[in-house]
Scaffold this motif. Structure first.
Motif, short mmCIF file in Angstrom:
data_model
loop_
_atom_site.label_atom_id
_atom_site.label_comp_id
_atom_site.label_asym_id
_atom_site.label_seq_id
_atom_site.Cartn_x
_atom_site.Cartn_y
_atom_site.Cartn_z
N UNK A 34 0.81 -1.23 0.00
CA UNK A 34 0.00 0.00 0.00
C UNK A 34 0.84 1.27 0.00
N UNK A 35 1.93 1.29 0.79
CA UNK A 35 2.79 2.47 0.80
C UNK A 35 3.46 2.70 -0.53
N UNK A 36 3.89 1.61 -1.17
CA UNK A 36 4.52 1.73 -2.48
C UNK A 36 3.54 2.27 -3.51
N UNK A 37 2.29 1.80 -3.46
CA UNK A 37 1.27 2.30 -4.39
C UNK A 37 0.96 3.76 -4.12
N UNK A 38 0.86 4.13 -2.84
CA UNK A 38 0.61 5.53 -2.48
C UNK A 38 1.75 6.42 -2.98
N UNK A 39 2.97 5.89 -2.95
CA UNK A 39 4.14 6.65 -3.37
C UNK A 39 4.22 6.80 -4.88
N UNK A 40 4.03 5.69 -5.61
CA UNK A 40 4.26 5.68 -7.06
C UNK A 40 3.03 6.02 -7.88
N UNK A 41 1.82 5.83 -7.30
CA UNK A 41 0.58 6.13 -8.02
C UNK A 41 -0.35 6.96 -7.12
N UNK A 42 0.12 8.10 -6.63
CA UNK A 42 -0.67 8.85 -5.64
C UNK A 42 -2.00 9.36 -6.17
#
Length: 432
Positions: A156-164
């Motif tokens: 989830x953090x990676x998605x929030x970072x790369x696809x905000x």
């Protein structure tokens, strides 16, 4: 405050004098080398997407592939119902334990490296479970649970970072892939056992190949992003708010308890649904197919609910919908398990998939920034899966004590009611 937008915009901000990009899993400001590495990674969106999808496919395979084979595994090792439940409960327990260390590992080594290592660990754990030892069976479960925990928490953090700007849509994609992998594993376990001619061991061990393929697909991200790790500076923009303490937030606890409730009712089904059907006279192959159908229908909820949630200010109607579907399915298992098996499997599947997608989406929507999303993800999955680990174990023990599935199913219905209550609070339009 810094606004984290699309990859290119965030990188442009990072190079400006007043704003810097803050990494989701690390909570740090990258140096010039880190910014260059992030630009290189975001320049290959297909690499990111393929890596996310293949990693997600592995996130339930090792668990779903066991359920249709629990009877044979129990016979092979002479396990009681309670001991058999540990085959599922041990990995789920370590989903919670592993979630405790996942944020630290992400900060120390970077999400890309940790996710790559998690996929390798998953493959090793799957192979360990097929060794001719009950200790290896449970020990492999520890490795499997720990590996999946790292994937669960950091994704989830990676998605929030790369696809905000597309977080809800990407959550839908990776949740759908997660459930698709579980569906294939559930449907293929018994046929693989027959096709490979090696008993349950060959069927379970087969899925280590999928983990290996996913690790290879993730390797380019590790190589591209290697410039970040070791170059970051632990700093945040001037004037930024201090990090949020999610453990002191009532809203964070509401999200966490909803995560725990939906995990508990799902893992009870993962552990025992085929057994419930076979105990009522159904063949193993038919029970396995209905279990696979249940997993397949989860894709409907997993794709649709996060997309709807992202368009709503309050997700309360969705909380009511998914918990009602799950409760109706469990009530069906209580009243007429074999007669309405396909219907109950469908109701449960759409509700389970929707609840999982909604729980993961709430982590993103209730977080004010990517750093908070990573921390809330760690909290929700640590506590949530520790709670969920009790589900298969308690259900198995109660079944062994009473000789019936009525009491275990009734207690899950109580969990559904509690999840509805905390979910309505978690779905309010607020942020941690």
């Amino acid at each position: 405050m810094t606004a984290i937008r699309t990859g290119g915009e965030a990188l442009a901000e990072a190079e400006g004098p007043a704003r810097v990009l803050v990494d989701a899993e690390a909570g740090v400001a990258p140096s010039a080398e880190g910014v260059a590495a992030r630009r290189a990674l975001l320049a290959h969106p297909a690499v990111l997407l393929i890596g996310i999808v293949l990693a997600s496919l592995n996130m339930r395979v090792a668990l779903a592939s066991v359920a249709p084979l629990v009877g044979e595994i129990s016979t092979a090792f002479g396990l009681s119902s309670t001991a058999s439940s540990l085959v599922t409960s041990v990995p789920v327990l370590f989903l919670g334990v592993g979630a405790l260390v996942a944020p630290w590992l992400g900060r120390r080594f970077g999400a890309e490296r940790v996710l790559f290592a998690a996929l390798l660990l998953l493959g090793v754990g799957i192979l360990a479970r097929v060794l001719p030892s009950v200790y290896a069976l449970y020990g492999g479960g520890i490795l499997v649970g720990t590996a999946i925990a790292l994937l669960n928490v950091l994704m989830p953090g990676l998605i929030k970072r790369d696809f905000p700007d597309r977080a809800a849509a990407m959550t839908s994609v990776y949740t759908g892939a997660l459930i698709a992998g579980a569906t294939v594993a559930a449907a293929a376990s018994v046929p693989l056992e027959e096709a490979l001619g090696g008993g349950w061991e060959a069927s379970l061990g087969f899925w280590s190949l999928l983990a290996g393929v996913a690790a290879l697909a993730w390797l380019p991200q590790v190589l591209i992003a290697k410039g970040r790790t070791g170059h970051e500076v632990r700093a945040v923009p001037a004037g930024a708010k201090p990090p949020v303490s999610v453990w002191r937030s009532p809203l964070a606890w509401q999200v966490t308890l909803f995560m725990g409730g939906q995990s508990l009712w799902s893992y009870v089904l993962i552990a025992w649904m085929p057994t419930i059907f076979t105990d009522h006279g159904m063949s193993r192959s038919t029970a396995g197919m209905i279990f696979a159908f249940n997993t397949l229908t989860q894709i409907v909820g997993a794709f649709a609910v996060p997309l709807l949630a992202g368009r709503m200010r309050s997700q309360r109607p969705l909380i009511v919908l998914v918990t009602t579907l799950v409760a109706a399915g469990y009530a069906g298992l209580l009243i007429a398990p074999a007669e309405g098996a396909w219907l109950w499997a469908a109701l449960l599947g759409v509700g389970q998939g929707g609840a999982l997608g909604l729980a993961l989406t709430l982590i993103v929507l209730r977080s004010g920034d990517a750093v908070t999303a990573a921390r809330l993800s760690g909290m929700a999955q640590t506590v949530g899966y520790l709670l969920a680990a009790a589900g298969p174990l308690v259900a198995g023990a109660l079944h062994q004590a009473t000789g019936s599935w009525s009491l275990p199913i009734s207690l899950v219905l109580v969990v559904c009611a509690a999840s509805l209550a905390v979910g309505l609070l978690a779905a309010r339009n607020r942020t941690v």
